[in-house]
Enzyme design. Sequence first.
Site, PDB file in Angstrom:
ATOM      1  N   ASP A 268       0.835  -1.202   0.000  1.00 10.42           N
ATOM      2  CA  ASP A 268       0.000   0.000   0.000  1.00 10.42           C
ATOM      3  C   ASP A 268       0.872   1.256   0.000  1.00 10.42           C
ATOM      4  O   ASP A 268       1.682   1.455   0.901  1.00 10.42           O
ATOM      5  CB  ASP A 268      -0.891  -0.044   1.250  1.00 10.42           C
ATOM      6  CG  ASP A 268      -2.067   0.887   1.178  1.00 10.42           C
ATOM      7  OD1 ASP A 268      -2.077   1.766   0.298  1.00 10.42           O
ATOM      8  OD2 ASP A 268      -2.977   0.747   2.007  1.00 10.42           O
ATOM      9  N   GLU A 306      -2.080   1.158  -5.111  1.00  5.25           N
ATOM     10  CA  GLU A 306      -1.645   2.541  -5.326  1.00  5.25           C
ATOM     11  C   GLU A 306      -2.762   3.370  -5.952  1.00  5.25           C
ATOM     12  O   GLU A 306      -2.516   4.382  -6.594  1.00  5.25           O
ATOM     13  CB  GLU A 306      -0.342   2.600  -6.124  1.00  5.25           C
ATOM     14  CG  GLU A 306      -0.270   1.751  -7.366  1.00  5.25           C
ATOM     15  CD  GLU A 306      -1.219   2.188  -8.453  1.00  5.25           C
ATOM     16  OE1 GLU A 306      -0.855   3.023  -9.267  1.00  5.25           O
ATOM     17  OE2 GLU A 306      -2.361   1.680  -8.475  1.00  5.25           O
ATOM     18  N   GLY A 308      -4.955   3.200  -8.297  1.00  2.76           N
ATOM     19  CA  GLY A 308      -5.256   3.346  -9.710  1.00  2.76           C
ATOM     20  C   GLY A 308      -4.463   4.410 -10.440  1.00  2.76           C
ATOM     21  O   GLY A 308      -4.781   4.755 -11.580  1.00  2.76           O
ATOM     22  N   ASP A 329     -10.274   3.887  -1.397  1.00  2.00           N
ATOM     23  CA  ASP A 329     -10.895   2.878  -0.532  1.00  2.00           C
ATOM     24  C   ASP A 329     -12.415   2.850  -0.688  1.00  2.00           C
ATOM     25  O   ASP A 329     -13.071   3.886  -0.813  1.00  2.00           O
ATOM     26  CB  ASP A 329     -10.578   3.171   0.937  1.00  2.00           C
ATOM     27  CG  ASP A 329      -9.119   2.926   1.263  1.00  2.00           C
ATOM     28  OD1 ASP A 329      -8.384   2.421   0.395  1.00  2.00           O
ATOM     29  OD2 ASP A 329      -8.713   3.260   2.388  1.00  2.00           O
TER      30      ASP A 329
END
Length: 505
Positions: A268, A306, A308, A329
């Site tokens: 992430d 990441e 998109g 998210d």
Amino acid sequence: MLRGLMTLSLGITVLAAGTARAATPLDGVWLFDDAPSYPGVTMVQLSSEGGKPRGVVTTAWYGPMEMRNLVVQGGKATFELRNLNDKDHATRQWTAVLSGQTLKLSGDIWYAHVEQSGRHGTTKDARARAFKTTALPPMGTLAPDGLARTPPMGWSSWNKFAEKIDDKTVRAMADALVATGLRDAGYVYVNIDDGWQGTRGPDGAIRPNEKFPDMKGLADYVHARGLKFGLYSAPGPRTCAGYEGSYGHVQQDAKTFADWGVDYLKYDLCSGEWFYDDADKVQRTYYEMGAALRATGRPIVYSLCEYGRFEVGAWGRKVGGHLWRTTGDITDDYATMARIGFDKNGRAEHAGPGGWNDPDMLEIGNGGMSHDEYATHMTLWAMLAAPLMMGHDLRQSSPEVLKMLENREVIAVDQDALGVQGKAVRRDGTTEVWTKPLADGAVAVALFNRGEAAATMTLLPSDAGKSGLTAVRDLWRGADLPAGSRDFQVPAHGVVMLRVTGGQG
């Protein structure tokens, strides 16, 4: 005090301490003890030699942050810091004000307002607190490894538990996957998201925190139940919840994960957004971990998170990725789920066996949406050939939720070997018709009603690329319908999902 600038490989400047006389009362090294965890300001360095003020704020999350548009007037400095996490506010205003022998620092960054008080430090202190930067490797290309031939299915801790996750809960989720039949329906990954990390040992190796006393033992427990084990990390110094990231320890962490028995890694971007702010750097940081995972020799599914950016689907496979987030998210409400699923789902041509567009985890079972809205959620993710990662407390799965998540015919659409991502073929106001070709020649068709009232929707053979329909099956009802079925009542925010066969159009 300060005599110039040292330039690091990141292109960020940090001040080098020397012996020149201070030009302003603010010049010098300022140390901040007991800093709040975010962004973790540990030091400020200021210089005005030559009449041009320059400064750096050193943080635990983002390393050295160069002061922009710095203006010093007497005992007050005003400046801006880059604020990449908040795209609507790319920079934020800060001040540093001298009060006696104390420097009072205040400003905003991402979600936080910072107010800290610092004291004078020395050149030696500056060296001790300097952030150790690392350079990225050159870009490479990793060949396909045969993993994730269909979209991964399983459970992840974040949507329900966030960072409040522990060993006992993860074991309970593994047991629940077996007891409920979800494992046998295909949900095999048990993934711990953010919140498991502790500190690093003297050798630099990452250790889990006190909530996870034996990570290898936990992985063994999961594996013993016919399941696979996943973890989470980040390329920056800190994860999104403020735990230890993999910055500067990528190869070491990959080896640790493999030694523990990890089968899946979500990576992430988080604080890495500040370091890796363009397509080249983002691709190289994800390649670095992808190559490190491959070097361990253990098969590990690699999830790129990441959000998109930089057309990730076009290069996700190249860096070793098996799935890549297409969006920010998800949250447990219809508006967010629909916006992500219908409009932020990635380009269909990038998806297929070995690599998948990932519109984020499932919210089914968390209680924020209606039955019809959750049916839309599950149908849409299946039509998209998206990973199916549950995010609720499996111990509290109602019969209704289990029936939805375990629908084998819907899962089969998601897991179809052809691996085609479905797409809309017809839109009319708030209704949409989507199709997804299947490996056996059949076509999955979804009639979505995004409106606030029930709607009558018509299925046309041409929607499925057929001249006529010979079989129509309602997948949610588990019922075969007359081949001539055309008109369907679709509830508000609901869906009818069909599997059709027929003559070629």
